[in-house]
Scaffold this motif. Structure first.
Motif, short mmCIF file in Angstrom:
data_model
loop_
_atom_site.label_atom_id
_atom_site.label_comp_id
_atom_site.label_asym_id
_atom_site.label_seq_id
_atom_site.Cartn_x
_atom_site.Cartn_y
_atom_site.Cartn_z
N PRO A 133 -2.43 56.54 32.52
CA PRO A 133 -0.99 56.39 32.80
C PRO A 133 -0.39 55.12 31.93
CG PRO A 133 -2.02 55.94 34.58
CD PRO A 133 -3.15 56.56 33.86
N LEU A 134 -1.19 54.18 31.84
CA LEU A 134 -0.74 52.93 31.12
C LEU A 134 -0.96 52.98 29.54
CD1 LEU A 134 -2.52 50.27 33.53
CD2 LEU A 134 -0.36 51.24 33.75
N GLY A 135 -1.43 54.03 29.09
CA GLY A 135 -1.40 54.33 27.69
C GLY A 135 -0.14 55.04 27.25
N LYS A 136 0.63 55.33 28.38
CA LYS A 136 1.82 56.39 28.06
C LYS A 136 3.03 55.60 27.88
CE LYS A 136 -0.35 60.30 29.07
NZ LYS A 136 -1.59 60.29 28.36
N ASP A 137 3.94 56.00 26.81
CA ASP A 137 4.92 55.26 26.55
C ASP A 137 6.26 55.66 27.57
OD1 ASP A 137 4.12 53.94 24.38
OD2 ASP A 137 4.88 55.58 23.03
N ASP A 138 6.22 56.73 28.41
CA ASP A 138 7.16 57.30 29.19
C ASP A 138 6.98 56.78 30.71
OD1 ASP A 138 4.88 58.92 29.52
OD2 ASP A 138 6.07 60.79 29.91
N LEU A 139 5.94 55.97 30.62
CA LEU A 139 5.72 55.34 32.21
C LEU A 139 6.47 53.96 32.18
CD1 LEU A 139 4.69 55.75 35.13
CD2 LEU A 139 2.51 54.46 34.16
N HIS A 140 7.38 53.48 32.90
CA HIS A 140 7.99 52.43 32.80
C HIS A 140 7.69 51.59 34.13
CE1 HIS A 140 10.31 53.62 29.32
NE2 HIS A 140 10.61 54.72 30.01
N LEU A 141 6.92 50.49 33.87
CA LEU A 141 6.65 49.51 34.91
C LEU A 141 7.54 48.60 35.13
CD1 LEU A 141 2.61 48.92 34.41
CD2 LEU A 141 3.77 50.62 36.02
N LYS A 142 8.19 48.34 36.25
CA LYS A 142 9.31 47.27 36.87
C LYS A 142 8.29 46.58 37.93
CE LYS A 142 13.51 46.84 38.76
NZ LYS A 142 14.72 47.68 39.42
N PRO A 143 8.55 45.10 37.77
CA PRO A 143 7.82 44.37 38.82
C PRO A 143 8.94 44.42 40.07
CG PRO A 143 7.82 43.16 36.87
CD PRO A 143 8.44 44.47 36.60
N THR A 144 8.45 44.70 41.29
CA THR A 144 9.48 44.56 42.38
C THR A 144 9.22 43.57 43.12
OG1 THR A 144 7.96 46.12 43.84
CG2 THR A 144 9.61 47.11 42.19
N GLN A 145 8.09 42.59 43.19
CA GLN A 145 7.93 41.83 43.74
C GLN A 145 7.19 40.64 43.15
OE1 GLN A 145 5.69 42.00 47.64
NE2 GLN A 145 6.48 44.09 47.78
N TYR A 146 7.08 39.39 43.66
CA TYR A 146 6.70 38.24 42.75
C TYR A 146 5.64 37.34 43.86
CZ TYR A 146 9.81 39.30 39.34
OH TYR A 146 10.44 39.97 38.17
N SER A 147 4.58 37.06 43.36
CA SER A 147 3.53 36.12 44.33
C SER A 147 4.09 34.89 43.96
CB SER A 147 2.22 36.63 44.10
OG SER A 147 1.39 35.88 44.78
N CYS A 148 4.47 33.84 44.89
CA CYS A 148 4.87 32.58 44.38
C CYS A 148 3.65 31.82 45.18
CB CYS A 148 6.06 32.56 44.94
SG CYS A 148 7.53 33.59 44.27
N LYS A 149 3.45 30.47 44.64
CA LYS A 149 2.94 29.57 45.22
C LYS A 149 3.32 28.05 44.66
CE LYS A 149 -1.93 28.24 44.07
NZ LYS A 149 -3.22 28.64 44.02
N ILE A 150 3.51 27.50 45.45
CA ILE A 150 3.73 25.88 45.23
C ILE A 150 2.94 24.83 45.97
CG2 ILE A 150 5.48 25.80 47.07
CD1 ILE A 150 7.40 24.32 45.04
N ARG A 151 2.85 23.65 45.33
CA ARG A 151 1.94 22.74 45.69
C ARG A 151 2.94 21.90 46.84
NH1 ARG A 151 -3.31 20.42 44.59
NH2 ARG A 151 -3.19 18.13 45.56
N VAL A 152 2.44 21.72 47.95
CA VAL A 152 3.30 20.87 48.70
C VAL A 152 2.51 19.55 49.06
CG1 VAL A 152 4.30 20.70 51.19
CG2 VAL A 152 4.24 22.69 49.82
N ASP A 153 3.02 18.41 48.68
CA ASP A 153 2.20 17.26 48.68
C ASP A 153 2.56 16.42 50.05
OD1 ASP A 153 0.95 17.21 46.30
OD2 ASP A 153 2.80 16.69 45.33
#
Length: 153
Positions: A133-153
């Protein structure tokens, strides 16, 4: 930009839990359907031993990145990720987990996404099998979430 309607937290939680249960049941029905089809197809081409070796891994374990380990008629491994919907679709929307994406990327031609529509009805059918499937042009992947990380001092 349109704001979503406001809903009470407890009601929202209950709706999410009900939807998750329904989605899980839909998935299991679709997986069972595809499992049986795989066994039937291999038997139909005289590959009895391969048919006996088909394994519905998601029935007992999770996290593999695919639901069914099957075989192509030539004996090559076929890793199937089943995506099911109770509806019929012109454009079939589905979610792909990061684990599924990684396994698809790694396994390429062995990885197949099988789309099943009308799950749980007499009209249930496989509408498409997408090999590599990842080798196909007709499969469109769209990010729906983001993993976030921040350093808190």
């Amino acid at each position: 930009f349109k704001r979503k309607r406001i809903i009470h937290r407890d009601v929202y939680k209950q709706l999410r839990e009900e939807r998750a249960k329904q989605n899980e049941e839909t998935g299991r029905i679709a997986e069972k359907f595809v499992y049986r089809k795989e066994v039937e197809q291999l038997k139909a081409v005289g590959r009895e031993q391969l048919a006996e070796a088909v394994n519905w891994v998601a029935e007992t374990e999770d996290g593999h990145g695919f639901d069914i380990k099957s075989y192509f008629p030539d004996g090559k491994e076929k890793l199937i990720e089943v995506k099911g919907s109770k509806l019929t679709h012109q454009d079939f929307p589905f979610f792909l987990s990061e684990q599924e994406r990684m396994v698809a990327e790694e396994e390429k031609e062995s990885y197949v996404i099988t789309l099943v529509e009308s799950v749980g009805t007499q009209h249930m059918k496989i509408v498409k099998e997408i090999q590599n499937p990842l080798g196909k042009d007709d499969l469109h992947l769209k990010p729906t979430q983001y993993s976030c990380k921040i350093r808190v001092d």
